[in-house]
Scaffold this active site. Structure first.
Site, PDB file in Angstrom:
ATOM      1  N   HIS A 427      12.771  -1.074 -13.929  1.00 46.56           N
ATOM      2  CA  HIS A 427      12.632  -0.457 -12.572  1.00 46.56           C
ATOM      3  C   HIS A 427      12.415   0.980 -12.400  1.00 46.56           C
ATOM      4  CE1 HIS A 427      14.822   0.841  -8.782  1.00 46.56           C
ATOM      5  NE2 HIS A 427      14.528  -0.195  -8.223  1.00 46.56           N
ATOM      6  N   ARG A 534       5.351  -4.390  -2.544  1.00 43.79           N
ATOM      7  CA  ARG A 534       6.651  -5.414  -2.890  1.00 43.79           C
ATOM      8  C   ARG A 534       7.611  -5.102  -1.719  1.00 43.79           C
ATOM      9  NH1 ARG A 534       5.052  -2.688  -8.224  1.00 43.79           N
ATOM     10  NH2 ARG A 534       5.430  -4.324  -9.794  1.00 43.79           N
ATOM     11  N   CYS A 803      -2.286  -7.486 -10.886  1.00 36.41           N
ATOM     12  CA  CYS A 803      -1.570  -6.384 -10.381  1.00 36.41           C
ATOM     13  C   CYS A 803      -0.060  -5.934 -10.953  1.00 36.41           C
ATOM     14  CB  CYS A 803      -0.964  -6.782  -8.956  1.00 36.41           C
ATOM     15  SG  CYS A 803       0.216  -8.267  -8.938  1.00 36.41           S
TER      16      CYS A 803
END
Ligand code: PEP
Ligand code: MG
Length: 847
Positions: A427, A534, A803
């Site tokens: 993350h 996202r 991607c």
């Protein structure tokens, strides 16, 4: 079969000599070019890589043949000539041939001081470079007189148990031997390999007649360049020092002249205008004919100029780009060549502030270089503290074990992020790259002492909250204190070079952008659209997070819809803004992906706050949070599985997208949104979601009367989706390979935990590279190939892309292009690198 060209071991450098950089090295080839440009280069002989390899193995070439070129009393230098001058080589040795007899004749010719100085210089060079004696007994004295010479000769004899060698042939053999062996040494090999040299890179040597910088009349040596190696601006720099040799002028404490007029002191231009004018002319000739900015080493001997050497001006990335563009604009090179000259990774140095490479580094620890750039700030341990620091105008470094979506606002506020756990697709790394925020992850040797609010370095040093550290996301180092920085440097030349790159590339480049700020960065870097938005990142902001939590706790679909209806206008506003920024360029919106548990508080106080917010008993909230926990959330209820089981979320998102489409199309160009379904593994999932989204589209059309178009596609990030791409494509107008999850699932390797052992795996050669960093062309690549082929077999016109975080890397771009993918999508700050890499790949393919 093509006949192999053969070369003599020993070649006199003339305009016609048969020479090439691949056999004789870059320096030798460059000297031949200078000869061809009619420059006064002293007699020079080149030895091939093969000859030097044989010398290292104890087989000397014909030394007499070499020395024959330099007359009865030879006086020569030897310099290294590796294929690429950047690969380095042993230091030059000058004045070979100095001996008692030569000293005596030079005393007559040049005067005793000059002759003695030359002899002493050679004794010292020979003693330290060849005989490898300690430098302490062999330092050049201030006054090079007979007594100093006698002391040096005695010291040599004492250390070596033999008199200083007097035979020039023996001296030259020893120098050649020592330089050839030095090249084969481990340290030299590792150093050049770090600069990209192949393991078997060869070394050539050049033997050159000395042009003495000491003696009668005006004698000296200097170095001149015509470009600033830091900015790329045209500017004469360098120094000249009378009665000196080699590069002494550059290090002299006093007496060196500036080259061009300078308020700080006397210059060569004023003192010896004719010499200066000739040097300027030579500079112009090298620039146009060698098509490069060269640094020229020269000597003056009794007023006569000699050119000893020329090397590419050492330069940083900013100067490299500027030089390539200026050479092109002056019609010296073609745009294709300018594009090929710049390493794509070096562009990232221009996009971010960097720790000055010349700075002294006090390294606290090392981790994975996850997002480039350098930043310094005070240590903080929570997102809240990062926000508080930012509101006080203080720069801070957010240090976490690992980050979670809840940390996003803190990451926005921080100057850099440092985590103990995680790999290149964790993350912190993904968000860091998206924000252009320097980031080091997986610094597993660092410990956080929570109670005392400090980090503890592997060597035991403690750095408390509030202390200043520096994160270097380019190298992966964490540094104590505040080393000096270099500013980001995007200038006109950068834009020009990338415009040229766009002319040559033949694969699209989009950006992964979640926020208006990301989208703006993407546009500034000329991304051709958004390849991945996202959307879950939009739900972590203040009020939205509370609404998400309310939605998760809703008891019935109706209650859930009611909360989602309050989120809808916010999502719609997000999308309108994205569409407006992207102004007609495609925007691919990925529907909600993460497990719902990520939105719930992780600690007791958070759960208590949530119970207050929802007005529910603490026990109920705790039970619900626990019930949502999964053993393996990344393989659990997330992505399309939520879309199938809790369809109201995707319906709300689809409605927000369509309403935003209508609103944005009214103000600007017609928008055709792309809606992407994540984590698909079966065709039926796509059918179910598609039916619902189509129904929402009909409903929005009926309610508004507006017509609009949209494209529905699938993210291929499970191995099964790649294998079943044929039937999945039946319902998809595009497929985008999510190589982060696809790598995770292909290897069965957690992208958040791999950092713990990845370096051991790479060190032991289990994996050649970290597959989250460098796309695994063999395994994951095969799935991509299968997916692309099967998708095209059922729907030839389907749009294909990747991607994942690999999207910006050269190898992934080359692979995608080869497999006929339409575009790659990567973090906004990698877009320029991807544009340049894509152009270079296309140009290399042209041959
Ligand atoms: C991927 O899995 O490759 C991807 C791009 O999605 P995310 O990183 O959000 O899982
Ligand atoms: Mg994914």
């Amino acid at each position: 079969m093509q006949k192999q060209r053969t070369f003599d071991e020993i070649t006199l450098i003339t305009a016609q000599a048969d020479m090439t950089a691949a056999i004789h090295g870059g320096r030798a080839k460059c000297l031949q070019r200078l000869v061809r440009l009619d420059m006064p280069v002293p007699t020079t002989v080149a030895l091939t890589f093969g000859a030097v390899r044989r010398i290292a193995n104890g087989q000397l070439p014909d030394i007499a043949e070499i020395l024959n070129h330099f007359g009865p009393e030879p006086l020569v230098s030897v310099r290294p000539s590796s294929q690429d001058p950047d690969w380095g080589g042993p230091g030059a040795v000058l004045n070979i041939g100095m001996c008692d007899a030569r000293h005596a004749s030079l005393c007559q010719q040049l005067g005793e001081a000059a002759a003695t100085s030359l002899y002493l210089r050679f004794i010292f060079a020979y003693a330290t470079e060849v005989a490898r004696l300690g430098a302490d007994r062999f330092e050049l004295p201030d006054c090079p007189d007979r007594a100093a010479l006698d002391r040096a000769l005695a010291a040599y004899e004492e250390e070596m148990d033999e008199p200083f060698p007097q035979d020039p042939a023996r001296q030259l053999s020893d120098v050649l031997n020592s330089m050839a062996r030095a090249w084969e040494g481990t340290t030299a090999r590792l150093l050049r390999e770090a600069k990209g040299a192949p393991a078997d890179a060869g070394l050539g040597l050049v033997v050159q007649a000395m042009s003495l910088g000491v003696g009668r009349g005006e004698c000296g040596s200097g170095v001149i360049q015509f470009i600033d190696g830091t900015t790329g601006q045209r500017r004469v720099t360098g120094r000249y020092l009378s009665q000196s040799q080699g590069r002494e002028a550059l290090t002299a404490e006093s007496g060196a002249l500036y080259l061009t007029r300078d308020p700080r002191g006397l210059s060569l231009e004023e003192a010896h205008p004719a010499t200066f004018a000739t040097l300027v002319d030579y500079g112009a000739r090298t620039r146009t004919r060698l098509k490069e900015e060269m640094e020229i080493e020269f000597t003056v001997e009794d007023g006569q100029l000699s050119i000893l050497d020329a090397v590419r001006v050492p330069r940083n990335s900013q100067a490299a780009v500027r030089i390539a563009v200026d050479l092109t604009e002056d019609n010296i090179i073609r745009p294709e060549e300018a594009v090929m000259r710049i390493q794509p990774q070096t562009l990232s140095e221009l996009l971010h502030q960097q720790v000055d490479p010349r700075a002294v580094r006090d390294v606290i620890t090392r981790g994975i270089a996850a997002s480039p750039g350098g930043a310094r700030g005070r240590i903080v341990f929570s997102a809240t503290d990062a926000q508080a620091a930012a509101s006080r105008g203080e720069s801070c470094i957010l240090v976490r074990r690992e980050t979670t979506p809840e940390d996003i606002r803190g990451m926005h506020a921080a100057a850099a992020v440092l985590t103990i756990r995680g790999g290149v697709t964790s993350h912190a790394a993904v968000i860091g790259r998206g924000l252009g925020l320097p980031c080091v992850v997986g610094a597993s040797q660092l410990r956080i002492d929570r109670k005392k609010a400090a980090i503890i370095a592997p060597d035991g040093r403690r750095f408390a909250e509030g202390e200043t550290i520096t994160v270097d996301g380019t190298t992966g180092e964490v540094l104590a204190g505040e080393p000096p920085m270099l500013e980001a440097a995007i200038d006109g030349a950068f834009g020009t070079l990338l415009d040229w790159a766009d002319r040559f590339r033949d694969i699209g480049v989009r950006a992964n952008a979640d926020t208006p700020a990301d989208a703006q960065t993407a546009r500034n870097f000329a991304a051709e659209g958004i390849g991945l938005c996202r959307t879950e990142h939009m739900f972590f902001e203040g009020e939205r997070l509370s609404l998400m939590r309310e939605m998760i706790f809703a008891d019935t679909p109706e209650d859930r819809k009611a909360v989602l209806a309050r989120l809808l206008p916010m999502q719609r506003a997000d999308f309108i803004e994205l569409f407006q920024i992207m102004a007609g360029h495609p925007v691919c919106i990925r529907l909600f992906d993460p497990p719902l548990h990520e939105f719930l508080p992780a600690d007791k106080s958070g759960i208590r706050e949530l119970a207050d917010l929802l007005n529910l008993p603490l026990a109920d909230v705790t039970a619900r949070v626990e019930a949502l926990e999964e053993y393996n959330p990344m393989l659990g209820l997330r992505g399309v599985r939520l879309g199938v089981t809790v369809p109201e979320i995707y319906e709300m998102q689809a409605r927000a997208i369509f309403e935003a489409t209508i609103a944005a199309s009214r103000k600007g160009e017609a928008v055709v949104p792309e809606i992407m379904i994540p984590l698909v593994s079966a065709m039926r999932e796509v059918e179910l979601v598609k039916n619902r989204i189509d129904a929402v589209a009909v409903n929005v059309h009926n309610m508004t009367g507006a017509t609009f178009d949209y494209r529905l596609g699938v993210m291929v990030e499970t191995p099964r989706a790649a294998l079943r791409a044929g039937d999945i494509a039946l319902h998809s107008s595009f497929l985008s390979f999510g190589t982060n999850d696809l790598t995770q699932m292909t290897y069965g390797l957690s992208r958040d935990d791999a950092g713990r052992f990845m370096s051991t795996y790479v060190q032991k050669g289990v994996y050649e590279e970290d597959p989250f960093h460098t796309l695994d062309l063999e395994g994951v690549g095969e799935l991509l190939t299968i997916g692309a082929e099967r998708a095209r077999a059922t729907r030839p016109e389907i749009t294909l892309s990747i991607c994942g975080e690999h999207g910006g890397s050269r190898s992934a771009i080359a692979f995608s292009r080869q497999r006929g993918l339409n575009y790659v999508s990567c973090s906004p700050f990698r877009v320029p690198l991807a544009r340049l890499a894509a152009a270079q790949i296309a140009l290399s393919d042209r041959g």
